[in-house]
Design a protein around this motif. Structure first.
Motif, mmCIF file in Angstrom:
data_model
loop_
_atom_site.group_PDB
_atom_site.id
_atom_site.type_symbol
_atom_site.label_atom_id
_atom_site.label_comp_id
_atom_site.label_asym_id
_atom_site.label_seq_id
_atom_site.Cartn_x
_atom_site.Cartn_y
_atom_site.Cartn_z
ATOM 1 N N CYS A 1 42.561 103.732 64.341
ATOM 2 C CA CYS A 1 43.943 103.292 64.159
ATOM 3 C C CYS A 1 44.086 102.731 62.743
ATOM 4 O O CYS A 1 43.464 101.731 62.391
ATOM 5 N N ILE A 2 44.920 103.367 61.958
ATOM 6 C CA ILE A 2 45.024 103.074 60.534
ATOM 7 C C ILE A 2 46.110 102.041 60.232
ATOM 8 O O ILE A 2 47.307 102.283 60.491
ATOM 9 N N ASP A 3 45.714 100.905 59.714
ATOM 10 C CA ASP A 3 46.576 99.939 59.015
ATOM 11 C C ASP A 3 47.833 99.495 59.761
ATOM 12 O O ASP A 3 48.910 99.386 59.156
ATOM 13 N N MET A 4 47.702 99.199 61.022
ATOM 14 C CA MET A 4 48.844 98.661 61.779
ATOM 15 C C MET A 4 48.872 97.138 61.570
ATOM 16 O O MET A 4 48.543 96.358 62.457
ATOM 17 N N GLN A 5 49.278 96.746 60.387
ATOM 18 C CA GLN A 5 49.201 95.373 59.932
ATOM 19 C C GLN A 5 50.582 94.747 59.769
ATOM 20 O O GLN A 5 51.571 95.448 59.569
ATOM 21 N N ARG A 6 50.593 93.426 59.798
ATOM 22 C CA ARG A 6 51.843 92.694 59.665
ATOM 23 C C ARG A 6 52.535 92.993 58.328
ATOM 24 O O ARG A 6 53.756 93.060 58.274
ATOM 25 N N MET A 7 51.778 93.192 57.239
ATOM 26 C CA MET A 7 52.413 93.428 55.942
ATOM 27 C C MET A 7 53.160 94.765 55.889
ATOM 28 O O MET A 7 54.006 94.962 55.023
ATOM 29 N N PHE A 8 52.866 95.655 56.820
ATOM 30 C CA PHE A 8 53.609 96.914 56.907
ATOM 31 C C PHE A 8 54.681 96.856 57.997
ATOM 32 O O PHE A 8 55.590 97.679 58.011
ATOM 33 N N ALA A 9 54.560 95.901 58.905
ATOM 34 C CA ALA A 9 55.515 95.772 60.010
ATOM 35 C C ALA A 9 56.633 94.780 59.709
ATOM 36 O O ALA A 9 57.702 94.858 60.306
ATOM 37 N N GLU A 10 56.384 93.844 58.811
ATOM 38 C CA GLU A 10 57.343 92.771 58.544
ATOM 39 C C GLU A 10 57.996 92.942 57.176
ATOM 40 O O GLU A 10 57.696 93.885 56.448
ATOM 41 N N GLY A 11 58.868 92.022 56.816
ATOM 42 C CA GLY A 11 59.697 92.131 55.625
ATOM 43 C C GLY A 11 58.983 91.931 54.310
ATOM 44 O O GLY A 11 59.160 90.906 53.653
ATOM 45 N N THR A 12 58.178 92.909 53.900
ATOM 46 C CA THR A 12 57.531 92.905 52.594
ATOM 47 C C THR A 12 57.982 94.152 51.840
ATOM 48 O O THR A 12 58.569 95.068 52.451
ATOM 49 N N PRO A 13 57.690 94.265 50.557
ATOM 50 C CA PRO A 13 58.026 95.503 49.836
ATOM 51 C C PRO A 13 57.326 96.739 50.400
ATOM 52 O O PRO A 13 57.751 97.860 50.129
ATOM 53 N N TRP A 14 56.271 96.548 51.157
ATOM 54 C CA TRP A 14 55.541 97.674 51.745
ATOM 55 C C TRP A 14 55.898 97.909 53.209
ATOM 56 O O TRP A 14 55.231 98.666 53.908
ATOM 57 N N GLN A 15 56.962 97.325 53.690
ATOM 58 C CA GLN A 15 57.334 97.489 55.094
ATOM 59 C C GLN A 15 57.606 98.958 55.417
ATOM 60 O O GLN A 15 58.294 99.659 54.671
ATOM 61 N N VAL A 16 57.062 99.414 56.527
ATOM 62 C CA VAL A 16 57.286 100.771 57.030
ATOM 63 C C VAL A 16 58.318 100.639 58.145
ATOM 64 O O VAL A 16 57.992 100.276 59.276
ATOM 65 N N ALA A 17 59.555 100.935 57.798
ATOM 66 C CA ALA A 17 60.680 100.639 58.692
ATOM 67 C C ALA A 17 60.570 101.302 60.061
ATOM 68 O O ALA A 17 61.028 100.754 61.052
ATOM 69 N N TRP A 18 59.969 102.468 60.122
ATOM 70 C CA TRP A 18 59.910 103.099 61.441
ATOM 71 C C TRP A 18 58.565 102.961 62.135
ATOM 72 O O TRP A 18 58.258 103.655 63.096
ATOM 73 N N MET A 19 57.767 101.970 61.731
ATOM 74 C CA MET A 19 56.554 101.647 62.488
ATOM 75 C C MET A 19 56.881 101.304 63.949
ATOM 76 O O MET A 19 56.165 101.737 64.858
ATOM 77 N N PRO A 20 57.972 100.555 64.208
ATOM 78 C CA PRO A 20 58.298 100.256 65.616
ATOM 79 C C PRO A 20 58.517 101.494 66.485
ATOM 80 O O PRO A 20 58.288 101.449 67.693
ATOM 81 N N LYS A 21 58.933 102.613 65.882
ATOM 82 C CA LYS A 21 59.174 103.834 66.661
ATOM 83 C C LYS A 21 57.893 104.447 67.227
ATOM 84 O O LYS A 21 57.951 105.172 68.206
ATOM 85 N N VAL A 22 56.759 104.172 66.592
ATOM 86 C CA VAL A 22 55.493 104.737 67.068
ATOM 87 C C VAL A 22 54.596 103.681 67.712
ATOM 88 O O VAL A 22 53.541 104.015 68.251
ATOM 89 N N PHE A 23 55.029 102.441 67.655
ATOM 90 C CA PHE A 23 54.150 101.354 68.087
ATOM 91 C C PHE A 23 53.724 101.486 69.547
ATOM 92 O O PHE A 23 52.548 101.261 69.874
ATOM 93 N N ASP A 24 54.625 101.833 70.438
ATOM 94 C CA ASP A 24 54.267 101.922 71.856
ATOM 95 C C ASP A 24 53.160 102.938 72.104
ATOM 96 O O ASP A 24 52.255 102.699 72.910
#
Length: 192
Positions: free
Chosen positions: A10-33
């Motif tokens: 599982c690659i890089d499912m980290q808070r810095m990509f899930a939360e409000g940072t410049p590196w946020q991946v907006a559609w991470m929640p769509k694949v999270f489940d």
């Protein structure tokens, strides 16, 4: 390498990509489940990677230094260190799941991952996480080079950009069809 023996990478499912940072991946929640379902069913077979930035650009060589000069707010000297951690629902699976920290896109740099998998005779990697066109791509190409079979769960990987996400899935599924199988999470789980 035994292709019957597999792990979930599982690659890089980290808070810095899930939360409000410049590196946020907006559609991470769509694949999270889907990601969470695989990890929760098989925590003892899951390795979570974490992309760990340096404290300052000067800590890294070459173009990595230039990269962090562009993104100084994402160095650990400026970023809340807790944001480097896994998202909470995945962090609670460790242990028995494992964490592998990396400072590059690829988890293969340095040889720790390959060494650990070789000792376990692992031949197949089930890949989830983000971003499809950066760290997932690097992990998959490295796995191919090392001889692993890769099962890429297409609805359990995400990116910031739809176009490059789609292109990456097409590239991996078509050009590397002998080494990579691109399938849905539901289809893979139904056989495990």
């Amino acid at each position: 390498m035994n292709p019957e023996k597999w792990i979930h990478l599982c690659i890089d499912m980290q808070r810095m990509f899930a939360e409000g940072t410049p590196w946020q991946v907006a559609w991470m929640p769509k694949v999270f489940d889907q990601v969470a379902e695989v990890a929760a069913r098989f925590p003892d077979r899951t390795i979570f990677t974490r992309f760990v930035p340096p404290a300052s650009p000067e800590e890294l060589p070459g173009m990595w230094r230039a990269y962090y000069e562009k993104w100084p707010m994402m160095t650990t000297a400026e970023l809340d260190r807790d944001l480097v951690d896994l998202v909470p629902d995945l962090k609670k699976l460790v242990p028995p799941a494992h964490i592998l920290d990396k400072t590059t896109y690829s988890p293969w740099t340095g040889g720790r991952l390959h060494g650990a998998l070789t000792r376990q005779d692992i031949g197949t990697l089930v890949v989830t996480g983000g971003e499809t066109d950066v760290c997932v791509l690097a992990a998959t190409l490295g796995a191919i080079d090392l001889g692993y079979k890769v099962i890429l769960l297409k609805d359990a990987v995400c990116s910031t950009t739809d176009q490059t996400h789609d292109a990456s899935l097409e590239l991996l599924g078509n050009r590397f069809s002998v080494q990579v199988e691109v399938i849905s999470t539901e289809r893979w789980l139904s056989s495990h």
